[in-house]
Design a protein around this motif. Structure first.
Motif, PDB file in Angstrom:
ATOM      1  N   GLU A   1     -60.005 -42.075  -5.820  1.00  0.00           N
ATOM      2  CA  GLU A   1     -59.465 -43.098  -5.573  1.00  0.00           C
ATOM      3  C   GLU A   1     -57.908 -42.902  -5.436  1.00  0.00           C
ATOM      4  O   GLU A   1     -57.175 -43.465  -4.409  1.00  0.00           O
ATOM      5  CB  GLU A   1     -59.307 -44.053  -6.474  1.00  0.00           C
ATOM      6  N   LEU A   2     -57.715 -42.613  -5.804  1.00  0.00           N
ATOM      7  CA  LEU A   2     -55.223 -41.406  -6.296  1.00  0.00           C
ATOM      8  C   LEU A   2     -55.186 -40.915  -4.605  1.00  0.00           C
ATOM      9  O   LEU A   2     -54.425 -41.327  -4.117  1.00  0.00           O
ATOM     10  CB  LEU A   2     -55.531 -41.091  -7.484  1.00  0.00           C
ATOM     11  N   LEU A   3     -56.232 -40.076  -4.116  1.00  0.00           N
ATOM     12  CA  LEU A   3     -55.993 -39.023  -2.679  1.00  0.00           C
ATOM     13  C   LEU A   3     -56.381 -40.464  -1.549  1.00  0.00           C
ATOM     14  O   LEU A   3     -55.317 -39.729  -0.818  1.00  0.00           O
ATOM     15  CB  LEU A   3     -56.631 -38.119  -3.242  1.00  0.00           C
ATOM     16  N   LEU A   4     -56.592 -41.406  -2.231  1.00  0.00           N
ATOM     17  CA  LEU A   4     -56.870 -42.099  -0.619  1.00  0.00           C
ATOM     18  C   LEU A   4     -56.579 -42.924  -0.398  1.00  0.00           C
ATOM     19  O   LEU A   4     -55.945 -43.482   0.695  1.00  0.00           O
ATOM     20  CB  LEU A   4     -58.660 -42.717  -0.510  1.00  0.00           C
ATOM     21  N   THR A   5     -55.870 -43.680  -1.636  1.00  0.00           N
ATOM     22  CA  THR A   5     -54.936 -45.067  -1.631  1.00  0.00           C
ATOM     23  C   THR A   5     -53.935 -45.667  -0.663  1.00  0.00           C
ATOM     24  O   THR A   5     -53.164 -43.784  -0.562  1.00  0.00           O
ATOM     25  CB  THR A   5     -54.588 -45.925  -2.706  1.00  0.00           C
ATOM     26  N   ASP A   6     -53.192 -46.041   0.546  1.00  0.00           N
ATOM     27  CA  ASP A   6     -52.065 -46.617   0.881  1.00  0.00           C
ATOM     28  C   ASP A   6     -50.977 -47.108   0.111  1.00  0.00           C
ATOM     29  O   ASP A   6     -50.419 -47.807   0.689  1.00  0.00           O
ATOM     30  CB  ASP A   6     -52.917 -46.177   2.271  1.00  0.00           C
ATOM     31  N   GLU A   7     -51.506 -47.921  -1.235  1.00  0.00           N
ATOM     32  CA  GLU A   7     -50.851 -48.260  -1.550  1.00  0.00           C
ATOM     33  C   GLU A   7     -49.581 -48.184  -3.172  1.00  0.00           C
ATOM     34  O   GLU A   7     -50.775 -47.833  -3.558  1.00  0.00           O
ATOM     35  CB  GLU A   7     -51.595 -49.627  -2.254  1.00  0.00           C
ATOM     36  N   PRO A   8     -48.751 -47.844  -2.944  1.00  0.00           N
ATOM     37  CA  PRO A   8     -48.217 -47.312  -3.429  1.00  0.00           C
ATOM     38  C   PRO A   8     -48.244 -47.977  -5.091  1.00  0.00           C
ATOM     39  O   PRO A   8     -48.297 -47.223  -5.801  1.00  0.00           O
ATOM     40  CB  PRO A   8     -46.716 -47.887  -3.465  1.00  0.00           C
ATOM     41  N   GLU A   9     -48.705 -48.986  -5.565  1.00  0.00           N
ATOM     42  CA  GLU A   9     -48.637 -49.908  -6.877  1.00  0.00           C
ATOM     43  C   GLU A   9     -50.026 -49.454  -7.302  1.00  0.00           C
ATOM     44  O   GLU A   9     -49.684 -48.535  -8.584  1.00  0.00           O
ATOM     45  CB  GLU A   9     -48.820 -51.604  -6.227  1.00  0.00           C
ATOM     46  N   LYS A  10     -50.929 -49.243  -6.772  1.00  0.00           N
ATOM     47  CA  LYS A  10     -52.273 -48.648  -7.078  1.00  0.00           C
ATOM     48  C   LYS A  10     -51.753 -47.289  -7.528  1.00  0.00           C
ATOM     49  O   LYS A  10     -52.762 -46.509  -8.142  1.00  0.00           O
ATOM     50  CB  LYS A  10     -53.760 -48.954  -5.610  1.00  0.00           C
ATOM     51  N   ALA A  11     -51.348 -46.537  -6.443  1.00  0.00           N
ATOM     52  CA  ALA A  11     -51.412 -45.239  -7.138  1.00  0.00           C
ATOM     53  C   ALA A  11     -51.209 -44.634  -8.687  1.00  0.00           C
ATOM     54  O   ALA A  11     -51.186 -44.076  -8.888  1.00  0.00           O
ATOM     55  CB  ALA A  11     -50.312 -44.516  -5.537  1.00  0.00           C
ATOM     56  N   SER A  12     -49.457 -45.708  -8.415  1.00  0.00           N
ATOM     57  CA  SER A  12     -48.720 -45.638  -9.509  1.00  0.00           C
ATOM     58  C   SER A  12     -49.394 -45.828 -10.830  1.00  0.00           C
ATOM     59  O   SER A  12     -49.785 -44.931 -11.917  1.00  0.00           O
ATOM     60  CB  SER A  12     -47.680 -46.296  -9.792  1.00  0.00           C
ATOM     61  N   MET A  13     -50.472 -47.254 -11.248  1.00  0.00           N
ATOM     62  CA  MET A  13     -51.285 -47.351 -11.432  1.00  0.00           C
ATOM     63  C   MET A  13     -52.520 -46.405 -12.328  1.00  0.00           C
ATOM     64  O   MET A  13     -52.035 -45.481 -13.316  1.00  0.00           O
ATOM     65  CB  MET A  13     -51.943 -48.709 -11.618  1.00  0.00           C
ATOM     66  N   ILE A  14     -52.733 -45.448 -10.727  1.00  0.00           N
ATOM     67  CA  ILE A  14     -53.674 -44.935 -11.197  1.00  0.00           C
ATOM     68  C   ILE A  14     -53.255 -43.605 -11.824  1.00  0.00           C
ATOM     69  O   ILE A  14     -53.660 -43.268 -13.020  1.00  0.00           O
ATOM     70  CB  ILE A  14     -54.456 -44.507 -10.460  1.00  0.00           C
ATOM     71  N   ALA A  15     -51.991 -42.922 -10.929  1.00  0.00           N
ATOM     72  CA  ALA A  15     -51.265 -42.373 -12.005  1.00  0.00           C
ATOM     73  C   ALA A  15     -51.003 -41.924 -12.770  1.00  0.00           C
ATOM     74  O   ALA A  15     -51.740 -40.770 -14.210  1.00  0.00           O
ATOM     75  CB  ALA A  15     -50.328 -41.322 -11.256  1.00  0.00           C
TER      76      ALA A  15
END
Length: 571
Positions: free
Chosen positions: A300-314
């Motif tokens: 999900e992290l590698l596929l998302t194009d939403e920076p906020e979501k990416a930051s949360m998953i990271a």
């Protein structure tokens, strides 16, 4: 033990190769040592996309492309079946991302490490069939799933296997296509691709079939291919070298916000991304998803194009990695206690340990640490109500896959490579397995396999200890398995200032003087030498020649690998 990488390469052969190719003699020496012919020097050093082999030359690629194209045309439901390590996660993300971009009716599935284990299982296949999946594409798994794929075929589901693991005597012939460069009947020119490398070649072949710009497709997905390739520790030669070099260039400014978020949470966002960045910062956090939770989180992290979501998953993956580290420490301490209580430990050629409750997502990491500590092959097994899942690591030339093959009667399943493998076994078979694999090792493990070996590429004199030479060596990057960072011998050097540095004084800093040339050296984790070496001593050094950048200034430095104290400068 120090051993020169290839003692059969003569001075004359190096001279001829250097003159013929116009490449500096030191580079010619290193390349010949690594078995690279003079006519291949420039290709090796250029790292151009021309080094990527035609994907259609892989056996069954035409069948795979035809079937996927038919599924796209018909709007059939496609599922990608992956694995929970970095190679499997990047493979899943890469193939899913591409197929999504061309409008596929798509989903992905990664088994739970604890409950399902590695590879295809019938329960998962049955679930996907009930959900209407008509085409299943495996990535980084499937080459040994003969029964599961036969079951899928009987239920009306087609399967395409993409894998890179060692093939057994039989391959899953019920599959529509089996893409694996390790197939004995495949004449593909390079058999050491990672799982993500095979998936990448499938994507490039599909792009060709669909009339897309393959150069643009290459650039879009190469950073994922590089991530998985480095993480899976495959030889950085041929296509892998091109994939990693181009991928690292992309990773300096990643296209995916998930990778950007991962760099930031790892504290390396403002630094050059190297193979070490992936190995020690990104990979552990991506792996943590599958080790302690769901690998789908990392996809999900590698596929998302939403920076906020990416930051949360990271952040979530970073916390999982910290938890993994704590779990690892606990298992390592328990394993060490078991070793200390084993009166026959010194007689064992293979370390085999198992315990109820060990986390099966972490035992492989601990096995690696024990191999580093004792330089013996190691297999750790976690048991859950008598059912065991193990992970092993090897040393030297000892082929762990072959060793497990010799013990197959005690195992419920196994697979992997020469240097790393996984297996399942019941607890009541542990003692028999231990005895059988140690017997096999006694007959097949050499004394040299059990010795830590420092492979020396060449001898450097004082006039070579400079920034120009360090930059010359950097032309061989990217470094990794099969193309390790060159290690040199500097003989009869004298020692200048010496100090212990770092937290708890774990590292050694010293000045080295050779032929009147003075250069700084750093020995990571070598702080114990501080009591053995003093200014004025003479030493033989095994070391790497590196570029140290401090406040924008580049200088050459030695990175110490080993030190031999000698009586005087005539030794």
């Amino acid at each position: 033990m120090w051993k020169y990488r290839n003692e059969d390469v003569s001075t004359a052969a190096v001279d001829i190769a250097a003159e013929k190719t116009g490449i500096p003699r030191l580079l010619a020496n290193i390349l010949l040592n690594r078995g690279i012919a003079a006519e291949d020097f420039k290709t090796f050093l250029s790292k151009s996309k021309q080094g990527i082999l035609n994907p259609m030359s892989m056996l069954d690629m035409d069948k795979a492309v035809d079937r996927i194209a038919a599924a796209l045309d018909a709007g059939e439901s496609i599922a990608i079946y992956g694995d929970y390590d970095v190679d499997g996660i990047t493979s899943t993300s890469l193939l899913y991302g591409f197929l999504r971009s061309v409008g596929a009716n798509l989903r992905y599935y990664i088994p739970d490490r604890k409950d399902e284990g590695y590879g295809i299982n019938i329960m998962a296949v049955n679930r996907l069939i009930k959900e209407g999946v008509k085409l299943l594409i495996t990535v980084d798994c499937g080459i040994t799933a003969i029964g599961e794929i036969e079951f899928a075929k009987l239920q009306g589901m087609d399967v395409i296997v993409t894998d890179h693991h060692t093939c057994k005597e039989r391959i899953p012939t019920a599959a529509v296509a089996v893409l694996n460069p390790k197939r004995e009947d495949d004449e593909y020119e390079f058999d050491a691709l990672a799982g993500v490398g095979v998936a990448f070649k499938l994507v490039l072949a599909l792009a060709m079939r669909l009339g897309m710009n393959t150069g643009e497709v290459f650039d879009e997905y190469v950073e994922l291919a590089a991530l998985g390739t480095i993480a899976d520790v495959v030889p950085l030669l041929s296509e892998n070298r091109v994939i990693v070099e181009k991928g690292l260039a992309q990773l300096q400014n990643p296209r995916r916000c998930g990778i950007k978020a991962l760099l930031e949470i790892s504290g390396v966002a403002d630094k050059k991304v190297t193979g070490a960045t992936i190995s020690f910062a990104l990979s552990p956090r991506i792996n943590a998803a599958g080790r302690l939770g769901s690998a789908s989180t990392a996809v999900e992290l590698l596929l998302t194009d939403e920076p906020e979501k990416a930051s949360m998953i990271a952040k979530q993956l970073d916390e999982s990695n910290k938890e993994r580290q704590e779990t690892e420490i606990g298992i390592y301490q328990e394993a060490m206690e078991m070793i200390e209580l084993d009166k026959d430990f010194d007689k064992r050629n293979v370390i085999v340990l198992g315990k109820e409750g060990w986390h099966n997502g972490v035992v492989g990491i601990v096995a690696s640490r024990l191999v580093e500590r004792f330089h013996k092959p190691c297999i750790l097994i976690s048991f859950d109500n008598g059912a065991g899942k193990g992970s092993g690591r090897s040393v030297g030339s000892f082929n762990l896959f072959n060793a497990l093959s010799a013990c197959e009667s005690t195992l419920t399943n196994f697979g992997g490579h020469a240097m790393a493998a996984g297996m399942g076994l019941d607890e009541d078979k542990l003692a028999e397995f231990d005895k059988m694999i140690n017997k096999y090792a006694k007959e097949n493990l050499t004394a040299e396999d059990l010795l830590p070996v420092v492979k020396i590429d060449s001898i450097l004199d004082g006039k070579s200890l400079n920034l120009q030479t360090a930059r010359l060596i950097a032309a061989l990057e990217p470094f990794g398995m099969g193309n390790e960072t060159p290690v040199f011998a500097v003989k009869n050097a004298s020692v200048g200032a010496v100090s212990a540095v770092g937290i708890e004084k774990k590292h050694l800093r010293m000045q080295v003087i050779k032929d009147g040339v003075r250069i700084n050296a750093i020995g990571f984790g070598m702080g114990e030498f501080i009591d053995a070496i003093k200014p004025g001593d003479y030493v033989h050094l095994a070391c790497k020649l590196d570029i140290n950048n401090y406040q924008g200034n580049d200088t050459a430095q030695l990175v110490l690998v080993d030190i031999k104290l000698i009586a005087d400068n005539k030794s």
